[in-house]
Write a protein that holds these residues in place. Structure first.
Motif, PDB file in Angstrom:
ATOM      1  N   ILE A 148      -0.554 -15.674  -3.858  1.00 27.92           N
ATOM      2  CA  ILE A 148      -1.795 -16.139  -3.235  1.00 27.92           C
ATOM      3  C   ILE A 148      -3.001 -15.617  -3.997  1.00 27.92           C
ATOM      4  N   ARG A 149      -2.866 -14.530  -4.723  1.00 28.25           N
ATOM      5  CA  ARG A 149      -3.996 -14.033  -5.517  1.00 28.25           C
ATOM      6  C   ARG A 149      -4.371 -15.034  -6.614  1.00 28.25           C
ATOM      7  N   LEU A 150      -3.402 -15.807  -7.087  1.00 30.12           N
ATOM      8  CA  LEU A 150      -3.696 -16.799  -8.107  1.00 30.12           C
ATOM      9  C   LEU A 150      -4.517 -17.949  -7.522  1.00 30.12           C
ATOM     10  N   VAL A 151      -4.246 -18.270  -6.264  1.00 29.67           N
ATOM     11  CA  VAL A 151      -5.065 -19.275  -5.580  1.00 29.67           C
ATOM     12  C   VAL A 151      -6.510 -18.805  -5.530  1.00 29.67           C
ATOM     13  N   GLN A 152      -6.699 -17.555  -5.123  1.00 29.07           N
ATOM     14  CA  GLN A 152      -8.052 -17.012  -5.037  1.00 29.07           C
ATOM     15  C   GLN A 152      -8.720 -16.953  -6.409  1.00 29.07           C
ATOM     16  N   ALA A 153      -7.922 -16.655  -7.424  1.00 27.91           N
ATOM     17  CA  ALA A 153      -8.462 -16.532  -8.780  1.00 27.91           C
ATOM     18  C   ALA A 153      -8.834 -17.881  -9.380  1.00 27.91           C
ATOM     19  N   SER A 154      -8.453 -18.966  -8.727  1.00 26.39           N
ATOM     20  CA  SER A 154      -8.764 -20.312  -9.227  1.00 26.39           C
ATOM     21  C   SER A 154      -9.986 -20.925  -8.561  1.00 26.39           C
ATOM     22  N   ASN A 155     -10.556 -20.232  -7.587  1.00 27.00           N
ATOM     23  CA  ASN A 155     -11.644 -20.817  -6.809  1.00 27.00           C
ATOM     24  C   ASN A 155     -12.849 -21.215  -7.647  1.00 27.00           C
ATOM     25  N   GLU A 156     -13.220 -20.381  -8.613  1.00 29.38           N
ATOM     26  CA  GLU A 156     -14.403 -20.699  -9.407  1.00 29.38           C
ATOM     27  C   GLU A 156     -14.219 -21.998 -10.177  1.00 29.38           C
ATOM     28  N   ALA A 157     -13.018 -22.221 -10.675  1.00 27.63           N
ATOM     29  CA  ALA A 157     -12.753 -23.450 -11.429  1.00 27.63           C
ATOM     30  C   ALA A 157     -12.630 -24.654 -10.512  1.00 27.63           C
ATOM     31  N   LEU A 158     -11.902 -24.514  -9.420  1.00 28.56           N
ATOM     32  CA  LEU A 158     -11.602 -25.667  -8.578  1.00 28.56           C
ATOM     33  C   LEU A 158     -12.724 -25.999  -7.604  1.00 28.56           C
ATOM     34  N   ARG A 159     -13.354 -24.981  -7.056  1.00 28.71           N
ATOM     35  CA  ARG A 159     -14.387 -25.230  -6.042  1.00 28.71           C
ATOM     36  C   ARG A 159     -15.786 -25.331  -6.640  1.00 28.71           C
ATOM     37  N   ARG A 160     -16.012 -24.654  -7.763  1.00 24.24           N
ATOM     38  CA  ARG A 160     -17.357 -24.626  -8.336  1.00 24.24           C
ATOM     39  C   ARG A 160     -17.406 -25.142  -9.771  1.00 24.24           C
ATOM     40  N   ASP A 161     -16.288 -25.621 -10.278  1.00 26.49           N
ATOM     41  CA  ASP A 161     -16.201 -26.223 -11.611  1.00 26.49           C
ATOM     42  C   ASP A 161     -16.768 -25.309 -12.690  1.00 26.49           C
ATOM     43  N   SER A 162     -16.340 -24.050 -12.663  1.00 26.66           N
ATOM     44  CA  SER A 162     -16.789 -23.121 -13.700  1.00 26.66           C
ATOM     45  C   SER A 162     -16.306 -23.534 -15.083  1.00 26.66           C
ATOM     46  N   ALA A 163     -15.272 -24.385 -15.150  1.00 27.20           N
ATOM     47  CA  ALA A 163     -14.756 -24.872 -16.433  1.00 27.20           C
ATOM     48  C   ALA A 163     -15.531 -26.085 -16.952  1.00 27.20           C
ATOM     49  N   HIS A 164     -16.471 -26.587 -16.163  1.00 27.84           N
ATOM     50  CA  HIS A 164     -17.323 -27.723 -16.563  1.00 27.84           C
ATOM     51  C   HIS A 164     -16.497 -28.971 -16.872  1.00 27.84           C
ATOM     52  N   ILE A 165     -15.448 -29.176 -16.105  1.00 28.83           N
ATOM     53  CA  ILE A 165     -14.649 -30.401 -16.257  1.00 28.83           C
ATOM     54  C   ILE A 165     -15.490 -31.627 -15.921  1.00 28.83           C
ATOM     55  N   LEU A 166     -16.413 -31.467 -14.983  1.00 23.99           N
ATOM     56  CA  LEU A 166     -17.223 -32.589 -14.514  1.00 23.99           C
ATOM     57  C   LEU A 166     -18.525 -32.756 -15.294  1.00 23.99           C
TER      58      LEU A 166
END
Length: 256
Positions: free
Chosen positions: A169-187
């Motif tokens: 579950i820590r990996l889920v939490q560690a993905s929040n910036e990318a999935l919820r806030r698009d820190s990877a700038h996919i969009l």
């Protein structure tokens, strides 16, 4: 990070495909789909960091989504068919945006790029999971997450299974910036529009409402995109409905 554990099934060696699994899963569930598609492609699938038989994630930096994306990108040596489910679909999309020339076709199954279509109900769920995790209630956080996004009956899991899911579950939490806030700038502007490969977005007809909203947002910007819903299926449709999913992937392969 390198050294991901790879699973490979017999298939058409002249047409490689790479399949990326969901959060808290592993690559083995692509087996039935790979067998159905063996005359069209040869599917290879890695266990993502912290999953299956691959090494764990050390906590970064960089962030987890970036570590996964870089590790997967190292596996791509020529243009191929890219398939992803859930978090794996967001990694596939990130690679396609960064290197569209590397992707022959792109199949996104239940992409959880929440930043594309913010949803209040989903935000409340993820915030509650995050609060439980922060409070040291990792098992409860994992149970709440999987009740919506995993199709898993927590009480039916073995103690070893519960322990593994609690760790992950820590990996889920560690993905929040990318999935919820698009820190990877996919969009980012022009990114989705640059993907010239045929794209198919596959959803379960019984998936959470945020999924079709994400599909709508992505499809509005992709140049060559189709959408499909699998009746009776939820978020985990590659496991629950593998033959229907394989048939849909096959249709997208033909478009390439």
């Amino acid at each position: 990070m390198s050294g991901l554990h790879l699973r490979r099934w017999p298939g058409n060696e002249d047409r490689p495909a790479l399949a990326l699994h969901c959060m808290m899963g592993n690559a083995s569930y692509w087996g039935p789909i790979a067998r159905d598609l063996r005359t069209s492609v040869q599917i290879e699938a890695p266990d993502l960091p912290g999953h299956g038989q691959s090494p764990d994630w050390d906590g970064g930096p960089p962030d987890y989504h970036t570590v996964v994306t870089r590790a997967v990108a190292e596996l791509i040596t020529r243009p191929l068919d890219l398939i992803g489910h859930s978090m794996g679909a967001t990694v596939a999309l990130r690679i396609a945006v960064a290197a569209p020339e590397a992707v022959r076709s792109l199949t996104l199954i239940e992409p959880v790029l929440f930043a594309a279509a913010p949803d209040a109900a989903n935000d409340r769920l993820l915030d509650r999971i995050g609060a439980r995790f922060a409070a040291g209630e990792a098992a409860e956080a994992a149970r709440d997450f999987l009740a919506i996004w995993g199709g898993v009956d927590w009480e039916s899991q073995t103690e070893a299974g519960k322990a593994r899911l609690t760790r992950q579950i820590r990996l889920v939490q560690a993905s929040n910036e990318a999935l919820r806030r698009d820190s990877a700038h996919i969009l980012r502007d022009g990114g989705l529009e640059a993907i010239d490969a045929p794209v198919l977005i596959v959803m379960g007809a019984e998936s959470p409402p945020v999924i079709p909203a994400i599909a709508d947002a992505l499809a509005a910007r992709l140049p060559d995109v189709g959408r499909a819903r699998v009746p009776g299926a939820g978020h985990m449709l590659p496991i629950t409905h593998p033959h229907q999913v394989a048939e849909l992937i096959g249709l997208n392969l033909q478009r390439a």
